[in-house]
Design a protein around this motif. Structure first.
Motif: not given
Length: 207
Positions: A173-176, A7-17, A143-151
């Protein structure tokens, strides 16, 4: 049945969390609070709108949380035995929280029912532990983005709410990264907001 939720995980337009240069004073590095300004303007601070409607879904039905080590603290917190997170004596979780870290330490009981546990378990094992503690309620992947990416890569996210914020961070740190095509596993819905952010919900459609 218990599910995993973001919930409420924010990323920038270029994908950084998160930004670059995390410190105790700047938990999101050079991004500052720009990724979360939309949330501070919700009903928590006065405005009841689409942003508020999404933000308020963060807590109901959650029985445990899993977070990465960089959400819990800045680089180097592992060497500070007195570090107890960014949130003061009464963190906002009020559940068991499992911090993924290679640096084990005893659990820390906080005010309001939050208990921080520290584990180096892989994603599926940490999730099984959190589900048992959640006692039938859902598990929030914080989160953050690294652990969310792993999940996400492990196929362990059932429902995800992302907020695309109209800023360009350029570094952090980018999410995608490495998740090409993951949208095929989800029903994706977008809701625009007058604040300028876009709320994306991902609901798993594959087993």
């Amino acid at each position: 049945m218990s599910i995993t939720r973001v919930h409420n995980f924010s990323v920038s337009l270029d994908g950084f969390g998160t930004g670059e240069g995390l410190t105790r004073e700047a938990p999101f590095g050079h991004a500052g609070e720009r990724l979360h300004d939309w949330m501070f303007a919700t009903g928590w601070d006065g405005a009841f709108d689409v942003d508020h409607a999404f933000a308020r879904l963060h807590d109901p039905g959650i029985g445990a949380e899993i977070m990465g080590s960089r959400k819990y603290g800045p680089p180097g917190w592992e060497d500070d035995p007195d570090w107890r997170g960014y949130w003061g004596p009464n963190p906002p979780f009020h559940t068991p929280v499992y911090v993924l870290t290679r640096h084990a330490r005893p659990p820390i009981e906080m005010e309001g029912g939050t208990v921080f546990h520290f584990t180096d378990a892989p994603p599926a094992e940490a999730l099984a532990t959190a589900r048992a503690a959640a006692d039938g309620r859902d598990v929030r992947i914080g989160g953050g983005p690294t652990m969310l990416r792993d999940y996400l890569a492990a196929g362990l996210i059932d429902h995800m709410h992302l907020v695309v914020v109209p800023i360009l961070l350029g570094r952090g740190v980018r999410l995608w990264d490495g998740l090409e095509g993951i949208e095929a596993d989800y029903r994706v819905e977008a809701t625009g907001s007058p604040s300028g952010v876009t709320h994306l919900t991902f609901t798993r459609t594959t087993a």
